[in-house]
Scaffold this active site. Structure first.
Site, mmCIF file in Angstrom:
data_model
loop_
_atom_site.group_PDB
_atom_site.id
_atom_site.type_symbol
_atom_site.label_atom_id
_atom_site.label_comp_id
_atom_site.label_asym_id
_atom_site.label_seq_id
_atom_site.Cartn_x
_atom_site.Cartn_y
_atom_site.Cartn_z
ATOM 1 N N ILE A 68 1.014 -1.115 0.037
ATOM 2 C CA ILE A 68 0.274 0.432 0.014
ATOM 3 C C ILE A 68 0.894 1.263 0.130
ATOM 4 O O ILE A 68 0.597 2.224 -0.979
ATOM 5 C CB ILE A 68 -1.163 0.052 1.034
ATOM 6 C CG1 ILE A 68 -1.434 -1.249 1.018
ATOM 7 C CG2 ILE A 68 -1.177 1.160 1.462
ATOM 8 C CD1 ILE A 68 -3.094 -1.390 -0.219
ATOM 9 N N GLU A 69 1.182 1.314 0.842
ATOM 10 C CA GLU A 69 3.186 2.411 1.206
ATOM 11 C C GLU A 69 2.050 3.707 1.194
ATOM 12 O O GLU A 69 2.312 4.711 0.533
ATOM 13 C CB GLU A 69 3.468 2.501 -0.122
ATOM 14 C CG GLU A 69 4.513 1.131 0.259
ATOM 15 C CD GLU A 69 6.089 1.342 -0.980
ATOM 16 O OE1 GLU A 69 6.445 2.523 -0.935
ATOM 17 O OE2 GLU A 69 5.733 0.292 -1.820
ATOM 18 N N GLN A 70 0.604 3.680 1.629
ATOM 19 C CA GLN A 70 0.184 4.922 1.519
ATOM 20 C C GLN A 70 0.284 5.941 3.165
ATOM 21 O O GLN A 70 0.377 5.139 4.256
ATOM 22 C CB GLN A 70 -1.303 4.739 1.451
ATOM 23 C CG GLN A 70 -2.077 6.223 1.274
ATOM 24 C CD GLN A 70 -1.854 6.892 -0.234
ATOM 25 O OE1 GLN A 70 -1.192 6.347 -0.709
ATOM 26 N NE2 GLN A 70 -2.418 8.370 -0.131
#
Length: 308
Positions: A68-70
């Site tokens: 995801i890396e959000q």
């Protein structure tokens, strides 16, 4: 729907606890932004999960890796929704594809150091088969000095795992990810002590971050070694290699990366602390041509992942 999907092939996880090397089979790689309009609604999470299961079944895949890396704020609605997404994905994949594997990619440290990814790390680790710790791109400096440094300094990398373990995540749930690439920095000045100062990026949130350099694969770095001014040097403090060269305009560059020597140190930690295993990002960074030098470089990089 939210996010992107792709296929990840042949990522090596050397499972220390089983004392053997295991090359993972094909899994679905899902990445992309997750908007709060999507992830916070159970029905939309369910639709997303069904879509991924359908893809995995149709293409005979063995699981899914969620990347995801959000940015997520601690204790926010997204914080809890993301944990629910991982839990629901794991339950659905295990039910519909027996023996499947669900994994989640996390930052090198759980301390919200990487773009404010303040996830429920313990809840996520409990909810999937294991987490893949992306121990790279650690070079986000907030200080006033913009100085080139290692992509994954040893002590900083290890501190991330110590933090994950202290917060209650079992080492058996952690797979160390190491980089098979580095960063090339253009030096405003390069001192005799090998300090490369680079320009600030005024448009960036972190002006002295890795974004000041450009990413370069291990095979390109090795191909450029013979033309470097320095050959491969070693930084004792960061336990990482680097090299220096001058471009056609006469400008100095410094390139920081990982090689078998630095990776072997991290592999030793994996074995010592009993982590689930080690992997890399990504396999295509090596040179698989038939040249003898390329074959040797590729061989020793793969061997560096094996615990001794």
């Amino acid at each position: 729907m939210f996010g992107k999907a792709g296929i990840v092939l042949g990522v090596a996880f050397y499972l220390v606890r089983e004392e053997r090397a295991h090359i993972s089979s094909m899994v679905l790689f899902s990445e992309g932004n997750v908007s709060e309009k999507e992830i916070v609604f159970p029905a939309r999470r369910a639709a997303w999960i069904k879509q991924k299961i359908d893809i995995a079944k149709n293409q005979h895949m063995d699981g899914i890796n969620i990347d995801i890396e959000q940015r997520v704020k601690r204790k926010s609605s997204e914080y809890y929704a993301l944990t629910a997404l991982v839990k629901e994905t794991t339950e659905a994949f295990h039910k519909d594809i027996p023996g499947s594997q669900v994994t989640f990619d996390v930052s090198w440290s759980p301390e919200c150091t990487n773009h404010d990814r303040c996830y429920n790390y313990t809840g996520i680790a409990d909810s999937c088969d294991f987490v893949f710790v992306m121990s790279y791109d650690e070079g986000n400096q907030v200080g006033s000095k913009c100085i080139a440094r290692a992509n994954a300094p040893y002590n900083q990398t290890i501190s991330g795992y110590d933090s994950y373990i202290r917060m209650g995540i079992s080492p058996k749930k952690l797979v160390m990810g190491v980089p098979w690439y580095g960063y090339d920095y253009t030096c405003l000045s390069l001192s005799k002590a090998h300090v490369c100062s680079f320009a600030k990026l005024l448009s960036q949130r972190l002006p002295c971050s890795k974004a000041s350099g450009h990413q370069v694969s291990y095979k390109i770095i090795m191909n450029s070694e013979t033309n470097s001014l320095s050959g491969i040097l070693w930084d004792k403090e960061q336990k990482a290699p680097y090299l220096e060269y001058k471009d056609t305009n006469g400008t100095f560059h410094q390139v920081w990366f990982d090689d078998p020597r630095s990776i072997s140190l991290k592999t030793a930690y994996v074995k010592e602390r009993g982590l689930r295993g080690i992997g890399m990002w990504h396999a295509n960074c090596l040179d698989y041509s038939r040249g003898s030098a390329a074959q040797e470089q590729t061989k020793v990089m793969w061997e560096a992942l094996k615990p001794k």
